[in-house]
Write a protein that holds these residues in place. Structure first.
Motif, PDB file in Angstrom:
ATOM      1  N   VAL A   1      -7.859  14.669  10.868  1.00 26.54           N
ATOM      2  CA  VAL A   1      -6.861  13.659  10.306  1.00 26.54           C
ATOM      3  C   VAL A   1      -7.325  13.166   9.067  1.00 26.54           C
ATOM      4  CG1 VAL A   1      -5.498  11.695  10.856  1.00 26.54           C
ATOM      5  CG2 VAL A   1      -6.130  13.072  12.857  1.00 26.54           C
ATOM      6  N   ARG A   2      -6.576  13.367   8.145  1.00 27.87           N
ATOM      7  CA  ARG A   2      -7.095  12.780   6.971  1.00 27.87           C
ATOM      8  C   ARG A   2      -6.145  11.512   6.371  1.00 27.87           C
ATOM      9  NH1 ARG A   2      -6.489  17.853   3.477  1.00 27.87           N
ATOM     10  NH2 ARG A   2      -5.563  18.821   5.537  1.00 27.87           N
ATOM     11  N   ALA A   3      -6.625  10.234   6.105  1.00 29.34           N
ATOM     12  CA  ALA A   3      -5.892   9.279   5.746  1.00 29.34           C
ATOM     13  C   ALA A   3      -6.196   8.690   4.225  1.00 29.34           C
ATOM     14  CB  ALA A   3      -6.034   8.204   6.984  1.00 29.34           C
ATOM     15  N   LEU A   4      -5.275   8.571   3.535  1.00 26.36           N
ATOM     16  CA  LEU A   4      -5.533   7.792   2.085  1.00 26.36           C
ATOM     17  C   LEU A   4      -4.697   6.677   2.020  1.00 26.36           C
ATOM     18  CD1 LEU A   4      -6.658   8.220  -0.978  1.00 26.36           C
ATOM     19  CD2 LEU A   4      -4.102   9.359  -1.272  1.00 26.36           C
ATOM     20  N   ALA A   5      -5.259   5.535   1.326  1.00 24.10           N
ATOM     21  CA  ALA A   5      -4.560   4.410   1.061  1.00 24.10           C
ATOM     22  C   ALA A   5      -4.878   4.137  -0.356  1.00 24.10           C
ATOM     23  CB  ALA A   5      -5.080   3.326   2.023  1.00 24.10           C
ATOM     24  N   GLN A   6      -3.792   3.908  -1.248  1.00 25.86           N
ATOM     25  CA  GLN A   6      -3.719   3.943  -2.813  1.00 25.86           C
ATOM     26  C   GLN A   6      -3.894   2.265  -2.796  1.00 25.86           C
ATOM     27  OE1 GLN A   6      -0.557   6.021  -4.194  1.00 25.86           O
ATOM     28  NE2 GLN A   6      -2.245   7.708  -4.699  1.00 25.86           N
ATOM     29  N   HIS A   7      -5.083   1.846  -3.062  1.00 28.78           N
ATOM     30  CA  HIS A   7      -5.602   0.399  -3.363  1.00 28.78           C
ATOM     31  C   HIS A   7      -6.584   0.214  -4.308  1.00 28.78           C
ATOM     32  CE1 HIS A   7      -6.789  -3.634  -2.261  1.00 28.78           C
ATOM     33  NE2 HIS A   7      -5.301  -3.854  -1.927  1.00 28.78           N
ATOM     34  N   PRO A   8      -6.584  -0.624  -5.361  1.00 29.91           N
ATOM     35  CA  PRO A   8      -7.400  -0.875  -6.337  1.00 29.91           C
ATOM     36  C   PRO A   8      -8.888  -1.302  -5.722  1.00 29.91           C
ATOM     37  CG  PRO A   8      -5.930  -2.459  -6.387  1.00 29.91           C
ATOM     38  CD  PRO A   8      -5.540  -1.803  -5.321  1.00 29.91           C
ATOM     39  N   MET A   9      -8.855  -2.091  -4.491  1.00 32.73           N
ATOM     40  CA  MET A   9     -10.299  -2.631  -3.893  1.00 32.73           C
ATOM     41  C   MET A   9     -11.055  -3.281  -4.908  1.00 32.73           C
ATOM     42  SD  MET A   9     -10.253  -1.422  -0.671  1.00 32.73           S
ATOM     43  CE  MET A   9     -11.813  -1.071  -0.045  1.00 32.73           C
ATOM     44  N   GLU A  10     -10.535  -4.467  -5.463  1.00 36.25           N
ATOM     45  CA  GLU A  10     -11.007  -5.448  -6.287  1.00 36.25           C
ATOM     46  C   GLU A  10     -12.470  -6.231  -5.354  1.00 36.25           C
ATOM     47  OE1 GLU A  10     -12.867  -6.792  -9.019  1.00 36.25           O
ATOM     48  OE2 GLU A  10     -11.232  -5.704  -9.654  1.00 36.25           O
TER      49      GLU A  10
ATOM     50  N   LEU B   1       0.768  -1.132  -0.065  1.00 36.88           N
ATOM     51  CA  LEU B   1       0.102  -0.129  -0.009  1.00 36.88           C
ATOM     52  C   LEU B   1       0.763   1.135   0.052  1.00 36.88           C
ATOM     53  CD1 LEU B   1      -2.503  -0.721   2.689  1.00 36.88           C
ATOM     54  CD2 LEU B   1      -3.110  -0.868   0.313  1.00 36.88           C
ATOM     55  N   ARG B   2       0.582   2.037  -0.684  1.00 33.09           N
ATOM     56  CA  ARG B   2       0.960   3.573  -0.431  1.00 33.09           C
ATOM     57  C   ARG B   2      -0.002   4.254   0.242  1.00 33.09           C
ATOM     58  NH1 ARG B   2       1.892   8.385  -4.472  1.00 33.09           N
ATOM     59  NH2 ARG B   2       3.342   9.495  -3.101  1.00 33.09           N
ATOM     60  N   VAL B   3       0.410   4.668   1.522  1.00 31.26           N
ATOM     61  CA  VAL B   3      -0.347   5.397   2.273  1.00 31.26           C
ATOM     62  C   VAL B   3      -0.033   6.838   2.755  1.00 31.26           C
ATOM     63  CG1 VAL B   3      -1.223   5.502   4.684  1.00 31.26           C
ATOM     64  CG2 VAL B   3      -0.900   3.194   3.707  1.00 31.26           C
ATOM     65  N   LEU B   4      -0.918   7.938   2.856  1.00 27.28           N
ATOM     66  CA  LEU B   4      -0.601   9.114   3.117  1.00 27.28           C
ATOM     67  C   LEU B   4      -1.697   9.598   4.439  1.00 27.28           C
ATOM     68  CD1 LEU B   4      -0.824  10.986  -0.333  1.00 27.28           C
ATOM     69  CD2 LEU B   4       1.182  10.376   0.827  1.00 27.28           C
ATOM     70  N   VAL B   5      -0.853  10.051   5.594  1.00 27.72           N
ATOM     71  CA  VAL B   5      -1.617  10.562   6.675  1.00 27.72           C
ATOM     72  C   VAL B   5      -1.313  11.917   6.746  1.00 27.72           C
ATOM     73  CG1 VAL B   5      -1.995  10.342   9.056  1.00 27.72           C
ATOM     74  CG2 VAL B   5      -1.631   8.480   7.663  1.00 27.72           C
ATOM     75  N   ASN B   6      -2.384  12.953   6.913  1.00 26.47           N
ATOM     76  CA  ASN B   6      -2.023  14.353   6.898  1.00 26.47           C
ATOM     77  C   ASN B   6      -2.618  14.729   8.240  1.00 26.47           C
ATOM     78  OD1 ASN B   6      -2.678  17.284   6.576  1.00 26.47           O
ATOM     79  ND2 ASN B   6      -1.954  16.730   4.378  1.00 26.47           N
ATOM     80  N   VAL B   7      -1.918  15.324   9.166  1.00 30.31           N
ATOM     81  CA  VAL B   7      -2.338  15.997  10.493  1.00 30.31           C
ATOM     82  C   VAL B   7      -1.538  17.341  10.273  1.00 30.31           C
ATOM     83  CG1 VAL B   7      -2.970  14.009  11.513  1.00 30.31           C
ATOM     84  CG2 VAL B   7      -0.512  14.946  11.640  1.00 30.31           C
ATOM     85  N   PRO B   8      -1.830  18.384  11.044  1.00 29.39           N
ATOM     86  CA  PRO B   8      -1.122  19.554  11.540  1.00 29.39           C
ATOM     87  C   PRO B   8       0.137  19.072  12.309  1.00 29.39           C
ATOM     88  CG  PRO B   8      -3.572  19.808  12.063  1.00 29.39           C
ATOM     89  CD  PRO B   8      -3.551  18.532  11.662  1.00 29.39           C
ATOM     90  N   ALA B   9       1.214  19.826  11.838  1.00 28.37           N
ATOM     91  CA  ALA B   9       2.410  19.414  12.488  1.00 28.37           C
ATOM     92  C   ALA B   9       2.543  19.933  13.736  1.00 28.37           C
ATOM     93  CB  ALA B   9       3.465  20.039  11.476  1.00 28.37           C
ATOM     94  N   ARG B  10       1.615  21.258  14.252  1.00 30.21           N
ATOM     95  CA  ARG B  10       1.933  21.663  15.405  1.00 30.21           C
ATOM     96  C   ARG B  10       0.473  22.102  15.813  1.00 30.21           C
ATOM     97  NH1 ARG B  10       6.068  22.330  18.242  1.00 30.21           N
ATOM     98  NH2 ARG B  10       6.236  24.053  19.442  1.00 30.21           N
ATOM     99  N   VAL B  11       0.117  21.867  17.078  1.00 31.28           N
ATOM    100  CA  VAL B  11      -1.291  22.301  17.487  1.00 31.28           C
ATOM    101  C   VAL B  11      -0.852  22.543  18.936  1.00 31.28           C
ATOM    102  CG1 VAL B  11      -2.293  20.698  15.935  1.00 31.28           C
ATOM    103  CG2 VAL B  11      -1.649  20.026  18.371  1.00 31.28           C
ATOM    104  N   ARG B  12      -2.053  23.214  19.766  1.00 36.13           N
ATOM    105  CA  ARG B  12      -1.914  23.460  21.102  1.00 36.13           C
ATOM    106  C   ARG B  12      -2.594  22.146  21.733  1.00 36.13           C
ATOM    107  NH1 ARG B  12      -5.215  28.949  21.437  1.00 36.13           N
ATOM    108  NH2 ARG B  12      -6.071  27.665  19.918  1.00 36.13           N
TER     109      ARG B  12
END
Length: 107
Positions: free
Chosen positions: A21-30, A3-14
């Motif tokens: 939180v955004r998460a993406l998995a590149q997968h064809p899902m047959e 899988l190629r996975v991307l997880v996006n969150v703010p780097a700094r928070v209080r």
């Protein structure tokens, strides 16, 4: 299949902030219901589970089914109590598994 996975969150928070939180998995899902060019059913190959943990504590999980599109994209909200590591794990059919970790710094 890896899988190629991307997880996006703010780097700094209080501390105490609620962040997206955004998460993406590149997968064809047959689904296992389609036929290939030879007329044979293509084998099922789905991502079945996604789980997120903040410093080892479960914060989000999802069970995915055949109706989920290729390249599943999930969004959830997380209250960040302190600096720590968010770990997102994807598991699927045919032994597919991937773990991605990101550090969140709370001021």
């Amino acid at each position: 299949m890896a899988l190629r996975v991307l997880v996006n969150v703010p780097a700094r928070v209080r501390a105490g902030d609620v962040v997206e939180v955004r998460a993406l998995a590149q997968h064809p899902m047959e689904t296992g219901y389609r036929r290939g060019s030879d007329g044979e059913l293509l084998p099922r190959d789905l991502i079945r589970q996604m789980a997120a943990r903040f410093d080892g504590e479960d914060v989000f999980s999802a069970q995915l089914h055949a109706a989920v599109s290729a390249n599943p994209y999930l969004v959830f909200w997380l209250k960040v109590p302190r600096s720590g590591v968010l770990t997102v794990e994807w598991r699927g059919d045919r032994g597919v598994a991937h773990v991605e970790s990101v550090r969140i710094e709370a001021a």
